[in-house]
Design a protein around this motif. Structure first.
Motif, PDB file in Angstrom:
ATOM      1  N   ARG A  31     -10.763  -5.835  24.588  1.00  0.00           N
ATOM      2  CA  ARG A  31     -11.640  -4.965  25.370  1.00  0.00           C
ATOM      3  C   ARG A  31     -12.777  -5.767  25.993  1.00  0.00           C
ATOM      4  N   ASN A  32     -13.215  -5.310  27.148  1.00  0.00           N
ATOM      5  CA  ASN A  32     -14.329  -5.981  27.797  1.00  0.00           C
ATOM      6  C   ASN A  32     -15.678  -5.572  27.210  1.00  0.00           C
ATOM      7  N   SER A  33     -15.711  -4.563  26.359  1.00  0.00           N
ATOM      8  CA  SER A  33     -16.920  -4.124  25.680  1.00  0.00           C
ATOM      9  C   SER A  33     -16.517  -3.335  24.445  1.00  0.00           C
ATOM     10  N   THR A  34     -17.267  -3.510  23.360  1.00  0.00           N
ATOM     11  CA  THR A  34     -17.015  -2.696  22.169  1.00  0.00           C
ATOM     12  C   THR A  34     -17.809  -1.403  22.215  1.00  0.00           C
ATOM     13  N   SER A  38     -13.879  -0.536  29.508  1.00  0.00           N
ATOM     14  CA  SER A  38     -13.192  -0.024  30.689  1.00  0.00           C
ATOM     15  C   SER A  38     -11.837  -0.708  30.890  1.00  0.00           C
ATOM     16  N   THR A  39     -11.613  -1.817  30.205  1.00  0.00           N
ATOM     17  CA  THR A  39     -10.316  -2.502  30.243  1.00  0.00           C
ATOM     18  C   THR A  39     -10.022  -3.080  28.865  1.00  0.00           C
ATOM     19  N   GLY A  40      -8.747  -3.325  28.615  1.00  0.00           N
ATOM     20  CA  GLY A  40      -8.347  -4.016  27.399  1.00  0.00           C
ATOM     21  C   GLY A  40      -7.587  -3.136  26.430  1.00  0.00           C
ATOM     22  N   ILE A  41      -7.141  -3.794  25.358  1.00  0.00           N
ATOM     23  CA  ILE A  41      -6.391  -3.106  24.309  1.00  0.00           C
ATOM     24  C   ILE A  41      -6.904  -3.539  22.940  1.00  0.00           C
ATOM     25  N   VAL A  42      -6.621  -2.705  21.952  1.00  0.00           N
ATOM     26  CA  VAL A  42      -6.853  -3.033  20.543  1.00  0.00           C
ATOM     27  C   VAL A  42      -5.572  -2.667  19.806  1.00  0.00           C
ATOM     28  N   VAL A  43      -5.065  -3.617  19.029  1.00  0.00           N
ATOM     29  CA  VAL A  43      -3.906  -3.365  18.178  1.00  0.00           C
ATOM     30  C   VAL A  43      -4.306  -3.787  16.770  1.00  0.00           C
ATOM     31  N   GLN A  44      -4.110  -2.888  15.813  1.00  0.00           N
ATOM     32  CA  GLN A  44      -4.555  -3.166  14.458  1.00  0.00           C
ATOM     33  C   GLN A  44      -3.522  -2.669  13.461  1.00  0.00           C
ATOM     34  N   ALA A  45      -3.311  -3.459  12.418  1.00  0.00           N
ATOM     35  CA  ALA A  45      -2.454  -3.061  11.297  1.00  0.00           C
ATOM     36  C   ALA A  45      -3.201  -3.375  10.010  1.00  0.00           C
ATOM     37  N   ARG A  62      -1.764   2.015   0.706  1.00  0.00           N
ATOM     38  CA  ARG A  62      -2.045   2.640   2.006  1.00  0.00           C
ATOM     39  C   ARG A  62      -1.635   1.667   3.100  1.00  0.00           C
ATOM     40  N   TYR A  63      -1.169   2.210   4.195  1.00  0.00           N
ATOM     41  CA  TYR A  63      -0.789   1.395   5.338  1.00  0.00           C
ATOM     42  C   TYR A  63      -1.175   2.145   6.610  1.00  0.00           C
ATOM     43  N   GLY A  64      -1.404   1.411   7.665  1.00  0.00           N
ATOM     44  CA  GLY A  64      -1.759   2.055   8.921  1.00  0.00           C
ATOM     45  C   GLY A  64      -1.573   1.128  10.107  1.00  0.00           C
ATOM     46  N   ALA A  65      -1.399   1.732  11.261  1.00  0.00           N
ATOM     47  CA  ALA A  65      -1.298   0.992  12.518  1.00  0.00           C
ATOM     48  C   ALA A  65      -1.980   1.812  13.603  1.00  0.00           C
ATOM     49  N   THR A  66      -2.742   1.119  14.450  1.00  0.00           N
ATOM     50  CA  THR A  66      -3.477   1.770  15.527  1.00  0.00           C
ATOM     51  C   THR A  66      -3.338   0.948  16.795  1.00  0.00           C
ATOM     52  N   ALA A  67      -3.189   1.634  17.918  1.00  0.00           N
ATOM     53  CA  ALA A  67      -3.204   0.981  19.233  1.00  0.00           C
ATOM     54  C   ALA A  67      -4.118   1.793  20.144  1.00  0.00           C
ATOM     55  N   GLN A  68      -4.997   1.094  20.863  1.00  0.00           N
ATOM     56  CA  GLN A  68      -5.905   1.717  21.822  1.00  0.00           C
ATOM     57  C   GLN A  68      -5.777   0.978  23.135  1.00  0.00           C
ATOM     58  N   GLY A  69      -5.959   1.690  24.228  1.00  0.00           N
ATOM     59  CA  GLY A  69      -5.902   1.052  25.533  1.00  0.00           C
ATOM     60  C   GLY A  69      -6.881   1.683  26.504  1.00  0.00           C
ATOM     61  N   TYR A  70      -7.407   0.862  27.404  1.00  0.00           N
ATOM     62  CA  TYR A  70      -8.371   1.296  28.404  1.00  0.00           C
ATOM     63  C   TYR A  70      -7.963   0.679  29.733  1.00  0.00           C
ATOM     64  N   VAL A  71      -7.829   1.526  30.756  1.00  0.00           N
ATOM     65  CA  VAL A  71      -7.408   1.029  32.056  1.00  0.00           C
ATOM     66  C   VAL A  71      -8.092   1.838  33.167  1.00  0.00           C
ATOM     67  N   PRO A  72      -8.638   1.136  34.180  1.00  0.00           N
ATOM     68  CA  PRO A  72      -9.211   1.861  35.313  1.00  0.00           C
ATOM     69  C   PRO A  72      -8.100   2.479  36.167  1.00  0.00           C
ATOM     70  N   VAL A  73      -8.343   3.688  36.685  1.00  0.00           N
ATOM     71  CA  VAL A  73      -7.392   4.327  37.593  1.00  0.00           C
ATOM     72  C   VAL A  73      -8.112   4.667  38.896  1.00  0.00           C
ATOM     73  N   ILE A  79     -11.878   5.815  34.087  1.00  0.00           N
ATOM     74  CA  ILE A  79     -11.180   5.084  33.025  1.00  0.00           C
ATOM     75  C   ILE A  79     -10.256   6.018  32.262  1.00  0.00           C
ATOM     76  N   LEU A  80      -9.014   5.597  32.104  1.00  0.00           N
ATOM     77  CA  LEU A  80      -8.053   6.291  31.256  1.00  0.00           C
ATOM     78  C   LEU A  80      -8.058   5.582  29.904  1.00  0.00           C
ATOM     79  N   ALA A  81      -8.397   6.324  28.847  1.00  0.00           N
ATOM     80  CA  ALA A  81      -8.472   5.757  27.498  1.00  0.00           C
ATOM     81  C   ALA A  81      -7.471   6.484  26.612  1.00  0.00           C
ATOM     82  N   GLY A  82      -6.785   5.737  25.762  1.00  0.00           N
ATOM     83  CA  GLY A  82      -5.813   6.344  24.867  1.00  0.00           C
ATOM     84  C   GLY A  82      -5.783   5.663  23.523  1.00  0.00           C
ATOM     85  N   ARG A  83      -5.364   6.424  22.506  1.00  0.00           N
ATOM     86  CA  ARG A  83      -5.238   5.885  21.158  1.00  0.00           C
ATOM     87  C   ARG A  83      -4.062   6.560  20.468  1.00  0.00           C
TER      88      ARG A  83
END
Length: 188
Positions: A31-34, A38-45, A62-73, A79-83
């Motif tokens: 990500r360009n900012s925490t 406005s852009t970038g991805i986060v992938v975590q396990a 316990r186990y987990g996985a997360t993906a986040q994404g941010y993209v300008p449209v 900004i379109l943000a998703g998780r």
């Protein structure tokens, strides 16, 4: 409590539960900012293991996985943000304290905090973030969440879905946010 509910089936008599664990996580963050990306991805396990150290300790993993994404449209300000996040907990006698939950500000806005509780959870959030005036911004989105007793029970039906709207006051080092979710049972 509901007489058939999980909260009355706590393994020890005084309603307390504890464990000692080892935890590990892998994370990639572009990500360009925490604060207000406005852009970038986060992938975590992540994975956590808690052996039964004493007779009153819970033994679980316990186990987990997360993906986040941010993209300008269309423009850099829209900004379109998703998780998408999936997590689970395994063990023989897991106290309800350690079950996973969906509901509340961090997962399913518009549902009460920890509304849904079980061993496996999945959450997905989608937002369109847009500027309003100077440091003020808005959000329109949708939250989806579901719990299951195990991974083999996971499916695409029965998800709770809450439309959301929000207002943001964006500073350099933090964001003040006001979100409203419109759930089937309540608005919050």
């Amino acid at each position: 409590f509901d007489p058939t509910g999980r909260m009355l089936r706590v393994p020890d008599a005084d309603g307390r539960a504890s464990y000692t664990s080892v935890f590990g996580m892998m994370r990639y963050d572009s990500r360009n900012s925490t604060v207000h990306p406005s852009t970038g991805i986060v992938v975590q396990a992540d994975y956590e293991y808690a052996p039964e150290v004493t007779p009153v300790d819970a033994s679980l993993s316990r186990y987990g996985a997360t993906a986040q994404g941010y993209v300008p449209v269309f423009t850099n300000d829209l900004i379109l943000a998703g998780r998408v996040a999936v997590a689970g907990v395994d063990g023989d006698r897991i106290p309800p304290h350690f079950l996973l939950s969906v509901g509340g500000n961090g997962t399913l806005r518009g549902s009460t905090q920890d509304r849904y509780l079980d061993r496996v959870v999945a959450v997905t959030n989608g937002e369109l973030r847009f500027p309003i005036y100077r440091r003020f911004g808005g959000v329109a989105g949708i939250d989806l969440g579901r719990v299951w007793p195990s991974l083999k029970h996971m499916g695409l039906t029965g998800w709770a879905m809450n439309p959301t709207a929000g207002l943001r006051f964006i500073m350099e080092t933090f964001v003040v946010r006001l979100d409203v979710g419109f759930g089937e049972e309540t608005t919050g």
